[in-house]
Design an enzyme around this catalytic site. Sequence first.
Site, PDB file in Angstrom:
ATOM      1  N   LYS A 214      76.084  25.616  31.420  1.00  0.00           N
ATOM      2  CA  LYS A 214      74.930  25.681  32.320  1.00  0.00           C
ATOM      3  C   LYS A 214      75.343  26.270  33.664  1.00  0.00           C
ATOM      4  CE  LYS A 214      72.293  21.685  30.640  1.00  0.00           C
ATOM      5  NZ  LYS A 214      71.068  22.411  30.279  1.00  0.00           N
TER       6      LYS A 214
ATOM      7  N   ARG B  11      68.972  18.162  20.022  1.00  0.00           N
ATOM      8  CA  ARG B  11      68.411  18.162  18.667  1.00  0.00           C
ATOM      9  C   ARG B  11      69.491  17.989  17.611  1.00  0.00           C
ATOM     10  NH1 ARG B  11      65.903  23.976  19.865  1.00  0.00           N
ATOM     11  NH2 ARG B  11      66.063  23.100  21.967  1.00  0.00           N
TER      12      ARG B  11
HETATM   13  N1  BES Z   1      69.266  18.377  28.480  1.00  0.00           N
HETATM   14  C1  BES Z   1      68.729  19.704  28.411  1.00  0.00           C
HETATM   15  C2  BES Z   1      67.238  19.756  28.734  1.00  0.00           C
HETATM   16  C3  BES Z   1      66.871  19.638  30.186  1.00  0.00           C
HETATM   17  C4  BES Z   1      67.016  20.698  31.045  1.00  0.00           C
HETATM   18  C5  BES Z   1      66.305  18.485  30.660  1.00  0.00           C
HETATM   19  C6  BES Z   1      66.640  20.596  32.376  1.00  0.00           C
HETATM   20  C7  BES Z   1      65.921  18.368  31.975  1.00  0.00           C
HETATM   21  C8  BES Z   1      66.090  19.436  32.835  1.00  0.00           C
HETATM   22  C9  BES Z   1      68.911  20.250  27.011  1.00  0.00           C
HETATM   23  O1  BES Z   1      70.036  19.822  26.337  1.00  0.00           O
HETATM   24  C10 BES Z   1      69.023  21.725  27.145  1.00  0.00           C
HETATM   25  O2  BES Z   1      69.959  22.163  27.721  1.00  0.00           O
HETATM   26  N2  BES Z   1      68.022  22.428  26.619  1.00  0.00           N
HETATM   27  C11 BES Z   1      67.980  23.839  26.716  1.00  0.00           C
HETATM   28  C12 BES Z   1      67.543  24.366  25.377  1.00  0.00           C
HETATM   29  C13 BES Z   1      67.733  25.852  25.245  1.00  0.00           C
HETATM   30  C14 BES Z   1      69.194  26.193  25.212  1.00  0.00           C
HETATM   31  C15 BES Z   1      67.067  26.291  23.971  1.00  0.00           C
HETATM   32  C16 BES Z   1      66.980  24.225  27.814  1.00  0.00           C
HETATM   33  O3  BES Z   1      65.955  23.543  27.940  1.00  0.00           O
HETATM   34  O4  BES Z   1      67.255  25.149  28.543  1.00  0.00           O
HETATM   35 MN    MN Z   2      71.721  21.015  26.748  1.00  0.00          MN
END
Ligand code: BES
Ligand code: MN
Length: 483
Positions: A268, A342
């Site tokens: 990230k 997931r």
């Molecule tokens: N934990 C995150 C989702 C999230 C992001 C929650 C920001 C709260 C605030 C999750 O694991 C994630 O990183 N999801 C990605 C999915 C994408 C890679 C398809 C996202 O939402 O960017």
């Molecule tokens: Mn994630």
Amino acid sequence: MKYTTKTGPLANIKTECLALPSSALGSLGKQLKINTYLGHVTRDFDNAPGRTLLISLPSTCPIKRLLVLGVGKESQLSDAQLQKVLNAMAAGFKKAGFTSATASLTLKCSKKTYAITRLALDAVSSTLYEFAAQKNSTSKSKSLSKLAIHTQARDRSMVLKAVREGNALDIGASLSRDLANCPPNICNPSYLARSARKFSTDKKTTVKILDERQITKLGMGAFMSVSAGSDQPGKFIIIEYRGGKAKEAPIVLVGKGITFDSGGISLKPGAAMDEMKFDMGGAAAVLGTTSSVIAAKLPINLVTLVAAAENMPSGKASRPGDVVKSLSGQTIEILNTDAEGRLVLCDALTYAERYKPKAVIDVATLTGACVMALGSHATGMFANHDQLAEQLDNAGNFIHDRVWRLPIWDDYQQQLNSNFADMANIGGREAGSITAACFLSRYAKKYHWAHLDIAGTAWLSGARKGSTGRPVPLLFQYLIDQC
Ligand code: BES
Ligand code: MN
Ligand code: ZN
């Protein structure tokens, strides 16, 4: 916070501070023979919902102070306005700093006293919560720890029920907040497992923790692919509460317990990455709900599953392009290691099948897309069963911890197509929350299932950064409604 009830004439109540709607001032003034005084000190009061006024009463009164609540046109009070009134009351208590207080909440509006009391207690619990563990500050200010709800004799049994449930909810929501606020160097999968273990002191509850060797042996290849990059071992937590009849099918709650989500190899960006300690918000919520259920001794059977892991980059971490085999036998091409929630959840959902459950509800901070779609007011809800969706919707509306249903139509499923496995773990830019839910739906075919995406509702950013304790109120209410 400890909630109790009080009955008897309001004017005889001995208390540091009594909160009451402005419309009740007249009758209280009459009883205490201080109408002229009250009229004088409240003459500039703006009675709008959300306004409050703290006044001292003459020293002869058993009530030391009044917290007057603006209620506007009381008979037409909307849900949102009622929420304003109750939040303002809670904020008034917090600001005043008394350790105990009383509230009289007979409002002449369409909501029943029972519902108003439940909402009031939840507002007070939310507002007065503080995470204290890590600060060295010396000036720990006094704050409210006891609140009595004054009630007329005819409402007594309903208010007693509300107070009992309010106490149980306070315990669970506070636990949920404490867990989620806890820093990720302390709150790792083993910490969540230790927290869960404590439930086994309850006679009706058993706790089992699977370690990585057992998780691997079971065949949870998707779960293990997430945990692989971390030095912290993953844990699969199983809590079984037997409050219902022996043969009764349980409700299963499943929580995403990523104690820190760095994104893994699909790292990230740095900004606000600290907030990814809240990525175990689903786990915190189902553990909190479980403690509320135990505290309230609800007559239901409940199974709580937590998939706890840390998502980190390392030489052992999963790569984009890796193909893994889930517990269900379906294979997954990992195209983005940041779509890890997931992956841990799908194995937990398959594990849930063994309980032949009445319903399965998974709770997860799953997608940033859900925050874009619904912001912080509603939890995203997906379900393969309309009645379950309706029950959750009703529970959320009742306790003001609301959900909004989104579709999981087949039309979206093709976005998960992969050339190298049964499915990919991401579905492209469009409808990110829906494709995440579609992914999970492939593992939830054997029972009634709902998925709650709490990415926008589980915590606040900015100056009030911290866990909200949501959706413990929603889940606890849903379970109360099942009794
Ligand atoms: N934990 C995150 C989702 C999230 C992001 C929650 C920001 C709260 C605030 C999750 O694991 C994630 O990183 N999801 C990605 C999915 C994408 C890679 C398809 C996202 O939402 O960017
Ligand atoms: Mn994630
Ligand atoms: Zn995540």
